[in-house]
Every structure is written in structure tokens, then in C-alpha cells.
Design a protein around this motif. Sequence first.
Motif, short mmCIF file in Angstrom:
data_model
loop_
_atom_site.label_atom_id
_atom_site.label_comp_id
_atom_site.label_asym_id
_atom_site.label_seq_id
_atom_site.Cartn_x
_atom_site.Cartn_y
_atom_site.Cartn_z
N VAL A 26 0.86 -1.15 -0.17
CA VAL A 26 0.01 -0.16 0.02
C VAL A 26 0.86 1.15 -0.02
O VAL A 26 0.55 2.19 -0.73
CB VAL A 26 -1.04 -0.04 1.24
N PHE A 27 2.00 1.25 0.91
CA PHE A 27 2.88 2.27 0.85
C PHE A 27 3.23 2.70 -0.55
O PHE A 27 3.19 3.98 -1.22
CB PHE A 27 4.10 2.18 1.71
N PHE A 28 3.80 1.66 -1.33
CA PHE A 28 4.43 2.05 -2.79
C PHE A 28 3.00 2.48 -3.60
O PHE A 28 3.58 3.08 -4.66
CB PHE A 28 5.29 0.61 -3.18
N TRP A 69 -7.78 -0.50 1.80
CA TRP A 69 -6.44 -1.30 1.21
C TRP A 69 -5.61 -2.05 1.96
O TRP A 69 -5.48 -3.45 1.40
CB TRP A 69 -5.47 -0.12 0.31
N LEU A 70 -5.33 -1.90 3.29
CA LEU A 70 -4.84 -2.74 3.93
C LEU A 70 -5.59 -3.69 4.44
O LEU A 70 -5.02 -5.16 4.37
CB LEU A 70 -4.06 -1.81 5.23
N CYS A 71 -6.81 -3.47 4.69
CA CYS A 71 -7.60 -4.73 5.17
C CYS A 71 -7.98 -5.66 3.88
O CYS A 71 -7.69 -6.71 3.93
CB CYS A 71 -8.82 -4.17 5.52
N LEU A 72 -8.01 -4.99 2.72
CA LEU A 72 -8.47 -5.85 1.58
C LEU A 72 -7.15 -6.79 1.27
O LEU A 72 -7.23 -8.22 0.88
CB LEU A 72 -8.94 -5.15 0.46
N PHE A 73 -5.98 -6.26 1.10
CA PHE A 73 -4.52 -6.96 0.70
C PHE A 73 -4.37 -7.73 1.79
O PHE A 73 -3.88 -9.00 1.37
CB PHE A 73 -3.66 -5.93 0.46
N SER A 74 -4.85 -7.48 2.97
CA SER A 74 -4.40 -8.52 4.09
C SER A 74 -5.55 -9.99 4.02
O SER A 74 -5.13 -10.88 4.12
CB SER A 74 -4.75 -8.02 5.64
N ALA A 75 -6.72 -9.39 3.45
CA ALA A 75 -7.59 -10.39 3.36
C ALA A 75 -7.22 -11.68 2.37
O ALA A 75 -7.59 -12.72 2.46
CB ALA A 75 -9.00 -9.70 2.85
N TYR A 76 -6.42 -11.04 1.45
CA TYR A 76 -6.03 -12.14 0.18
C TYR A 76 -5.20 -13.16 0.85
O TYR A 76 -5.24 -14.32 0.38
CB TYR A 76 -5.40 -11.24 -0.91
N HIS A 77 -4.51 -12.90 1.91
CA HIS A 77 -3.56 -13.95 2.50
C HIS A 77 -4.44 -15.05 3.08
O HIS A 77 -3.94 -16.39 3.23
CB HIS A 77 -2.60 -13.18 3.50
N LEU A 171 -4.23 13.40 -3.72
CA LEU A 171 -3.94 13.96 -2.37
C LEU A 171 -3.96 12.93 -1.33
O LEU A 171 -3.55 12.74 -0.18
CB LEU A 171 -4.90 15.28 -2.04
N GLN A 172 -5.23 11.96 -1.73
CA GLN A 172 -5.40 10.83 -0.44
C GLN A 172 -4.15 9.98 -0.49
O GLN A 172 -3.69 9.31 0.45
CB GLN A 172 -6.61 10.20 -1.06
N MET A 173 -3.37 9.75 -1.88
CA MET A 173 -2.23 9.24 -1.85
C MET A 173 -1.26 9.53 -1.13
O MET A 173 -0.51 8.98 -0.42
CB MET A 173 -1.69 9.02 -3.50
N LEU A 180 1.76 5.98 6.36
CA LEU A 180 2.51 4.53 6.39
C LEU A 180 4.00 4.78 6.45
O LEU A 180 4.70 3.70 6.65
CB LEU A 180 2.21 3.91 5.14
N ALA A 181 4.61 5.91 6.10
CA ALA A 181 6.01 6.24 5.87
C ALA A 181 6.68 5.63 7.25
O ALA A 181 7.86 5.08 7.34
CB ALA A 181 6.52 7.38 5.76
N PRO A 182 6.23 6.08 8.66
CA PRO A 182 6.72 5.59 9.74
C PRO A 182 6.60 4.17 10.09
O PRO A 182 7.21 3.48 10.73
CB PRO A 182 6.14 6.41 10.86
N LEU A 183 5.71 3.60 9.38
CA LEU A 183 5.35 2.18 9.65
C LEU A 183 6.08 1.16 8.60
O LEU A 183 6.39 -0.09 8.98
CB LEU A 183 3.83 1.89 9.61
#
Length: 281
Positions: A26-28, A69-77, A171-173, A180-183
Motif C-alpha cells: 500500500v505504501f508503494f 486497502w490494508l484490510c483488503l490486501f491482508s484478506a487475500y492472505h 492527495l489521498q495518496m 505509512l512512512a513511519p510504519l
Amino acid sequence: MIAAMALSGTIGWFVVTSGQSPLDVVFFRCVFGALALLGMLTLRRGWVRLSRRQAGWLAFGGVTLILNWLCLFSAYHYSGISVSTVVYHTQPFFLLILGTLFQREPFPLGRLPWLLLAFGGVVLITGLEHGAVGGMLAGIGLALSAALLYALTTLATRKLKEISPGQIAGLQMVIGIVMLAPLAHPAVGTYDAKTWGALLALGFIHTGFMYTLLYGAFQRLTMVSIATLSFVYPLVAIVIDVIVFDLRLSPLQIAGMVLVLLGVIANQLGWTLPIGRRARG
């Protein structure tokens, strides 16, 4: 619209192919998506100054979009691409519920059967004949959370009608990058060509290019056409999961996915059941 939805259906493939954690992906996506969207906006000189109220809604929508996005991409796993994508498409029902709760919009009771049908399908997808598996339940929970978060993003975006979609999304990006930069801890030194290719595609193609296609389609199509063609997304995701990742689902899970898609299609197209018509006649 078909091209945009087909691209959407391949997002899970690229997320998995990248081999990176959802946080780093998601960061990239935010980094490359911001470059694509805001670069195009600057070239077109489409910037609009935001009021304090608009900035607040944009920030809220940005946070919910990134968490989505974080929830959805984690759900794939946990539950796979196709199951996660189908469950994620319950988002129109969350939008109806939120509109009723927070915008005092009357709940359309005619759509209640479709809501129950879709969520009944979600229950079947958990694999009841084998007992609910923890991983599958976690994935479905994450996908439902992503759907709720996307519905919140939609409500926030509705408050920004005077702002171009490219500026909102771009701007949302940027908000996502700051969040997410610190994480994020990407080990970029270990990335190979496949990883970079997947991440670049998610940012430039699945965000910058796809958003351009999608918003262009929204300006040219009727709502019925948009609602109908939206289901290219989960269908492509299912095909990829079957062909590329050798998906194997039980009959009950397949039935559940069909019920979810049927319920969402019926809701989006405004189908009604002939309940009480004979009595009124």
C-alpha cells in the motif's frame, strides 16, 4: 468501464506477486499513484484550492481509503483473492446502512431481501460443511471491514463534488504516504524485477491509469450500465484465482459467492420482488 473493471480484477494477482507485506504494498501504491495522479493533474492545470471543510472531508476519506486497502490486501492472505473480492462487493449495502444512520436517509425496505441474500452468501462462503476455518473467517472479516471503510470513503468523497477526482485521489495518496512512512519497512535492496514490476503496475496502472479510465466511464455511462459492468471486477478476480493460483472451493462456498453477487447485482439494478402485488390488484 470494462477495461477499468478488468484491471481491478487483477489487483490481487499483483499484490500477491509482489511478495511484500500489505503495509509495504500500500505504501508503494500510494507513492507511485501520487506521482501518476498529481503529475497528470499538474500538466492539465486542474488544481483547485480547498476550503477547510473540504480538506477535512478529503483527509477523512484518505484515511479510510488507505485502511480499506490494508484490510483488503491482508484478506487475500487468509481467504484468497476471489473470496475476498466477492465479499468486498457487499460495500453498497454498507453505504445504504451508513446513509440511514448518519444522513437520515430512509432505508429502502425493498432492498432488504437482497441485503439478507448477500450476507447469507457470506455465511456460506465460510465453509460451514467443514466447520468455519479460522483463516477463512479472518479473511472474510477483513474483507467486510474493507467494504465498510470503502463505503465511508464514498460518503466523504460525495462531499467534494467541486474537486476533480484526480486531485482527490492524488492527495489521498499523499495522506497514505504520510500515514505509512513511519510504519513501512521495505527491504528495497532485496527487491527483484518481478517485485518492482508488480509495485509499479499497482501505482501507475491500477491507480493512475485505471482511475482515469474509471472516471471517464462514469461521465459517459448510465448508472445501470455502471452497476452492471462493475461485476467484471469479481469475475476477473475469480478467473485469475482459478487459473493462476489453482483455487479450489467447496460447492457451498461457490453457492455463497453466487448469492453474494446476485444480491449485490439485484440491489445495484434496483430489482424488486413481487411481494403483495396480487393483494393490491
